[in-house]
Design a protein around this motif. Structure first.
Motif, PDB file in Angstrom:
ATOM      1  N   ARG A   1     -14.532   7.226 -13.808  1.00  0.00           N
ATOM      2  CA  ARG A   1     -13.336   7.110 -12.983  1.00  0.00           C
ATOM      3  C   ARG A   1     -13.131   5.658 -12.578  1.00  0.00           C
ATOM      4  N   GLU A   2     -11.899   5.211 -12.635  1.00  0.00           N
ATOM      5  CA  GLU A   2     -11.571   3.839 -12.235  1.00  0.00           C
ATOM      6  C   GLU A   2     -11.268   3.815 -10.744  1.00  0.00           C
ATOM      7  N   TYR A   3     -11.875   2.866 -10.039  1.00  0.00           N
ATOM      8  CA  TYR A   3     -11.641   2.730  -8.601  1.00  0.00           C
ATOM      9  C   TYR A   3     -10.932   1.419  -8.305  1.00  0.00           C
ATOM     10  N   PHE A   4     -10.125   1.422  -7.261  1.00  0.00           N
ATOM     11  CA  PHE A   4      -9.381   0.249  -6.827  1.00  0.00           C
ATOM     12  C   PHE A   4      -9.859  -0.135  -5.429  1.00  0.00           C
ATOM     13  N   THR A   5      -9.809  -1.410  -5.134  1.00  0.00           N
ATOM     14  CA  THR A   5     -10.224  -1.898  -3.828  1.00  0.00           C
ATOM     15  C   THR A   5      -8.987  -2.147  -2.984  1.00  0.00           C
TER      16      THR A   5
ATOM     17  N   ALA B   1      -6.500   0.737   6.491  1.00  0.00           N
ATOM     18  CA  ALA B   1      -5.442   0.550   7.487  1.00  0.00           C
ATOM     19  C   ALA B   1      -5.946   0.777   8.913  1.00  0.00           C
ATOM     20  N   ALA B   2      -7.069   1.452   9.082  1.00  0.00           N
ATOM     21  CA  ALA B   2      -7.581   1.742  10.426  1.00  0.00           C
ATOM     22  C   ALA B   2      -8.583   0.691  10.902  1.00  0.00           C
ATOM     23  N   CYS B   3      -9.610   0.411  10.090  1.00  0.00           N
ATOM     24  CA  CYS B   3     -10.675  -0.487  10.548  1.00  0.00           C
ATOM     25  C   CYS B   3     -10.635  -1.869   9.900  1.00  0.00           C
ATOM     26  N   GLY B   4      -9.835  -2.045   8.862  1.00  0.00           N
ATOM     27  CA  GLY B   4      -9.740  -3.337   8.188  1.00  0.00           C
ATOM     28  C   GLY B   4     -10.859  -3.591   7.189  1.00  0.00           C
ATOM     29  N   GLY B   5     -11.740  -2.622   7.013  1.00  0.00           N
ATOM     30  CA  GLY B   5     -12.845  -2.767   6.065  1.00  0.00           C
ATOM     31  C   GLY B   5     -12.395  -2.511   4.640  1.00  0.00           C
ATOM     32  N   GLU B   6     -13.327  -2.664   3.731  1.00  0.00           N
ATOM     33  CA  GLU B   6     -13.023  -2.449   2.325  1.00  0.00           C
ATOM     34  C   GLU B   6     -13.026  -0.950   2.016  1.00  0.00           C
ATOM     35  N   ALA B   7     -12.025  -0.517   1.281  1.00  0.00           N
ATOM     36  CA  ALA B   7     -11.924   0.886   0.866  1.00  0.00           C
ATOM     37  C   ALA B   7     -11.829   0.929  -0.645  1.00  0.00           C
ATOM     38  N   LYS B   8     -12.689   1.729  -1.265  1.00  0.00           N
ATOM     39  CA  LYS B   8     -12.607   1.932  -2.718  1.00  0.00           C
ATOM     40  C   LYS B   8     -11.983   3.298  -2.923  1.00  0.00           C
ATOM     41  N   VAL B   9     -10.866   3.321  -3.656  1.00  0.00           N
ATOM     42  CA  VAL B   9     -10.101   4.551  -3.846  1.00  0.00           C
ATOM     43  C   VAL B   9      -9.834   4.791  -5.332  1.00  0.00           C
ATOM     44  N   PRO B  10      -9.719   6.075  -5.740  1.00  0.00           N
ATOM     45  CA  PRO B  10      -9.508   6.385  -7.156  1.00  0.00           C
ATOM     46  C   PRO B  10      -8.044   6.369  -7.586  1.00  0.00           C
ATOM     47  N   PHE B  11      -7.208   5.648  -6.853  1.00  0.00           N
ATOM     48  CA  PHE B  11      -5.788   5.546  -7.208  1.00  0.00           C
ATOM     49  C   PHE B  11      -5.316   4.140  -6.900  1.00  0.00           C
ATOM     50  N   ALA B  12      -4.247   3.703  -7.542  1.00  0.00           N
ATOM     51  CA  ALA B  12      -3.697   2.383  -7.295  1.00  0.00           C
ATOM     52  C   ALA B  12      -2.918   2.424  -5.981  1.00  0.00           C
ATOM     53  N   PRO B  13      -3.373   1.687  -4.968  1.00  0.00           N
ATOM     54  CA  PRO B  13      -2.688   1.722  -3.672  1.00  0.00           C
ATOM     55  C   PRO B  13      -1.277   1.159  -3.756  1.00  0.00           C
ATOM     56  N   LYS B  14      -0.376   1.765  -2.984  1.00  0.00           N
ATOM     57  CA  LYS B  14       0.996   1.278  -2.891  1.00  0.00           C
ATOM     58  C   LYS B  14       1.146   0.570  -1.555  1.00  0.00           C
ATOM     59  N   SER B  15       1.979  -0.446  -1.528  1.00  0.00           N
ATOM     60  CA  SER B  15       2.118  -1.235  -0.297  1.00  0.00           C
ATOM     61  C   SER B  15       2.828  -0.472   0.817  1.00  0.00           C
ATOM     62  N   ASP B  16       3.575   0.575   0.491  1.00  0.00           N
ATOM     63  CA  ASP B  16       4.313   1.308   1.516  1.00  0.00           C
ATOM     64  C   ASP B  16       3.514   2.469   2.124  1.00  0.00           C
TER      65      ASP B  16
ATOM     66  N   TYR C   1      -7.139   4.422   3.642  1.00  0.00           N
ATOM     67  CA  TYR C   1      -8.246   4.474   4.588  1.00  0.00           C
ATOM     68  C   TYR C   1      -9.573   4.523   3.851  1.00  0.00           C
ATOM     69  N   CYS C   2     -10.603   3.935   4.456  1.00  0.00           N
ATOM     70  CA  CYS C   2     -11.946   4.038   3.902  1.00  0.00           C
ATOM     71  C   CYS C   2     -12.440   5.468   4.130  1.00  0.00           C
ATOM     72  N   SER C   3     -13.527   5.821   3.510  1.00  0.00           N
ATOM     73  CA  SER C   3     -14.052   7.187   3.602  1.00  0.00           C
ATOM     74  C   SER C   3     -14.323   7.604   5.034  1.00  0.00           C
ATOM     75  N   GLU C   4     -14.927   6.695   5.814  1.00  0.00           N
ATOM     76  CA  GLU C   4     -15.271   7.044   7.195  1.00  0.00           C
ATOM     77  C   GLU C   4     -14.031   7.284   8.047  1.00  0.00           C
ATOM     78  N   CYS C   5     -13.046   6.410   7.948  1.00  0.00           N
ATOM     79  CA  CYS C   5     -11.819   6.576   8.735  1.00  0.00           C
ATOM     80  C   CYS C   5     -11.022   7.802   8.288  1.00  0.00           C
ATOM     81  N   PHE C   6     -11.001   8.050   6.998  1.00  0.00           N
ATOM     82  CA  PHE C   6     -10.302   9.216   6.486  1.00  0.00           C
ATOM     83  C   PHE C   6     -10.937  10.495   7.026  1.00  0.00           C
ATOM     84  N   ALA C   7     -12.269  10.542   7.040  1.00  0.00           N
ATOM     85  CA  ALA C   7     -12.971  11.724   7.569  1.00  0.00           C
ATOM     86  C   ALA C   7     -12.695  11.896   9.059  1.00  0.00           C
ATOM     87  N   LYS C   8     -12.656  10.798   9.798  1.00  0.00           N
ATOM     88  CA  LYS C   8     -12.347  10.891  11.240  1.00  0.00           C
ATOM     89  C   LYS C   8     -10.943  11.439  11.475  1.00  0.00           C
ATOM     90  N   MET C   9     -10.003  10.977  10.656  1.00  0.00           N
ATOM     91  CA  MET C   9      -8.619  11.431  10.815  1.00  0.00           C
ATOM     92  C   MET C   9      -8.499  12.933  10.544  1.00  0.00           C
TER      93      MET C   9
END
Length: 92
Positions: free
Chosen positions: A53-57, A61-76, A80-88
């Motif tokens: 699987r290809e990951y994107f960096t 948006a919550a903590c400002g840390g690095e998030a590796k995601v399996p999709f190409a992020p859109k600017s709009d 969220y990183c894994s930890e912030c996403f789980a908290k939400m």
């Protein structure tokens, strides 16, 4: 109606439980064969068939840390990183 069954994985040889709920699910969809592999072996086969699987960096948006995601992020849309996403989602 259904009772849990203990089956043996043909891949790793470990026993696994074919639950009553899973049996009902299989019956509802017309599946006639019981599973031959445990969940871990089924997941491994799916991942191998899919390929790496290809990951994107992105910046979380919550903590400002690095998030590796399996999709190409859109600017709009926020990413969220894994930890912030789980908290939400109330999992953290």
């Amino acid at each position: 109606m259904y009772e849990d069954k203990t089956l043996v994985c043909k891949e790793c040889g470990q026993e696994f439980v074919f639950t009553a709920g899973e049996q009902e699910f299989y019956a509802e969809r017309g599946f006639q064969n019981e599973p031959q592999r445990c969940k871990a072996c089924r997941d491994a086969r799916k991942a191998a068939a899919r390929g790496p699987r290809e990951y994107f960096t992105a910046v979380c948006a919550a903590c400002g840390g690095e998030a590796k995601v399996p999709f190409a992020p859109k600017s709009d849309r926020p990413v969220y990183c894994s930890e912030c996403f789980a908290k939400m989602r109330g999992e953290g």
